[in-house]
Structure formats: structure tokens, C-alpha cells
Design a protein around this motif. Structure first.
Motif, mmCIF file in Angstrom:
data_model
loop_
_atom_site.group_PDB
_atom_site.id
_atom_site.type_symbol
_atom_site.label_atom_id
_atom_site.label_comp_id
_atom_site.label_asym_id
_atom_site.label_seq_id
_atom_site.Cartn_x
_atom_site.Cartn_y
_atom_site.Cartn_z
ATOM 1 N N PHE A 29 -5.975 3.305 -2.156
ATOM 2 C CA PHE A 29 -4.810 4.187 -2.088
ATOM 3 C C PHE A 29 -3.542 3.363 -1.901
ATOM 4 C CE2 PHE A 29 -2.400 7.922 -1.509
ATOM 5 C CZ PHE A 29 -1.549 7.739 -0.436
ATOM 6 N N ASN A 30 -3.659 2.335 -1.083
ATOM 7 C CA ASN A 30 -2.530 1.449 -0.828
ATOM 8 C C ASN A 30 -3.067 0.057 -0.511
ATOM 9 O OD1 ASN A 30 0.201 1.017 -0.697
ATOM 10 N ND2 ASN A 30 0.551 2.471 0.945
ATOM 11 N N TYR A 32 -1.944 -3.476 1.065
ATOM 12 C CA TYR A 32 -0.897 -4.074 1.888
ATOM 13 C C TYR A 32 -0.819 -5.572 1.658
ATOM 14 C CZ TYR A 32 -0.870 0.524 4.049
ATOM 15 O OH TYR A 32 -0.779 1.876 4.253
ATOM 16 N N ARG A 53 3.655 -6.127 0.636
ATOM 17 C CA ARG A 53 3.713 -5.207 -0.492
ATOM 18 C C ARG A 53 5.081 -5.226 -1.165
ATOM 19 N NH1 ARG A 53 0.976 -1.456 -3.002
ATOM 20 N NH2 ARG A 53 2.071 0.314 -3.933
ATOM 21 N N ASN A 73 1.592 -5.088 -8.190
ATOM 22 C CA ASN A 73 1.082 -3.909 -7.504
ATOM 23 C C ASN A 73 0.442 -2.908 -8.467
ATOM 24 O OD1 ASN A 73 1.835 -4.809 -4.958
ATOM 25 N ND2 ASN A 73 3.875 -3.907 -5.102
ATOM 26 N N ASN A 76 -2.980 -4.167 -8.848
ATOM 27 C CA ASN A 76 -3.691 -4.506 -7.601
ATOM 28 C C ASN A 76 -4.212 -5.938 -7.651
ATOM 29 O OD1 ASN A 76 -3.323 -2.008 -6.291
ATOM 30 N ND2 ASN A 76 -5.099 -1.135 -7.315
ATOM 31 N N VAL A 99 -6.535 -2.964 2.795
ATOM 32 C CA VAL A 99 -6.526 -1.845 1.868
ATOM 33 C C VAL A 99 -6.653 -0.530 2.622
ATOM 34 C CG1 VAL A 99 -7.716 -0.709 -0.042
ATOM 35 C CG2 VAL A 99 -7.532 -3.210 0.007
ATOM 36 N N GLN A 100 -5.820 0.428 2.236
ATOM 37 C CA GLN A 100 -6.003 1.787 2.713
ATOM 38 C C GLN A 100 -6.723 2.560 1.609
ATOM 39 O OE1 GLN A 100 -2.471 4.177 3.355
ATOM 40 N NE2 GLN A 100 -3.526 5.452 4.853
ATOM 41 N N TYR A 102 -8.771 6.070 0.042
ATOM 42 C CA TYR A 102 -8.384 7.478 -0.074
ATOM 43 C C TYR A 102 -8.851 8.307 1.112
ATOM 44 C CZ TYR A 102 -6.748 6.576 -4.772
ATOM 45 O OH TYR A 102 -6.039 6.106 -5.850
#
Length: 120
Positions: A29-30, A32, A53, A73, A76, A99-100, A102
Motif C-alpha cells: 500500500f505504501n 517507506y 519516500r 515509486n 516500487n 512496507v505498509q 493493505y
């Protein structure tokens, strides 16, 4: 789950260049910070460079002016451009990223490592 796949290592002569890549895939999802570490035989793993990021960077003193860390980004993927390589840069290079997923959880992941050998 998230996988990190590194590539770009190899054998290069002193003064040469290599570009390492670290591609993250999976439940992202994100993504960092992305970091590059290295570990030479008989030595502890050490931080080489980091990139946030937003693109902010930090380098170990011994690679400043020679190595450049970057990231894409949208893909990834992180990169480590290594120029003016020295025999003392010989090591296994690892990428690490936070990593975030979902599900909201934030976890740290390591790549499998890629060997860089600088020798004539």
C-alpha cells in the motif's frame, strides 16, 4: 506478503561502475524508506545509503561522492548506482525497505543479497 528482488551485482575492475536494483512486489500500500546495506566477509552488516519516500537521502561517509541512491515509486523499485568502485567495496549488498500492506500493518523486509566483487 512482500518480496524484494535484488539484481545488478557482479565482478568489476577497480574504478568501474555497477547499478544495483531492488524491486518490491506483493501487498504494497505504501513503501517507506529504502536502504542499502553491505556485509563483507568477517565483518558486520553496515548501512551504505538510505532514501525516504520523498527522495531525501543519506550516505555513509565512505561512499559519499561515489554512490547514488534513487527510487522509482511508481515501480516500487530502488537503485544504487556505484561509481569509482574500490576493492574495499567488495561485499554482499542487501536492500531493506519498510512496507505498509493493505491490511494496515507496517513491516520491514530484506532482499536476498547480491554479490559485488571489485578486483583486477
Amino acid at each position: 506478503q512482500v518480496q524484494l528482488v535484488e539484481s545488478g551485482g557482479g565482478l568489476v575492475q577497480p574504478g568501474g561502475s555497477l547499478r544495483l536494483s531492488c524491486a518490491a512486489s506483493g501487498s504494497i500500500f505504501n513503501l517507506y524508506n529504502m536502504d542499502w546495506f553491505r556485509q563483507a566477509p568477517g565483518k558486520e552488516r553496515e548501512l551504505v545509503a538510505s532514501i525516504g519516500r520523498s527522495g531525501s537521502t543519506n550516505y555513509a561517509d565512505y561512499v559519499k561522492g561515489r554512490f547514488t541512491i534513487s527510487r522509482d515509486n511508481a515501480k516500487n523499485t530502488g537503485y544504487l548506482q556505484m561509481n569509482s568502485l574500490k576493492p574495499e567495496d567488495t561485499a554482499v549488498y542487501y536492500c531493506r525497505t519498510q512496507v505498509q500492506s493493505y491490511d494496515g500493518a507496517i513491516r520491514m523486509y530484506w532482499g536476498q543479497g547480491t554479490q559485488v566483487t571489485v578486483s583486477s
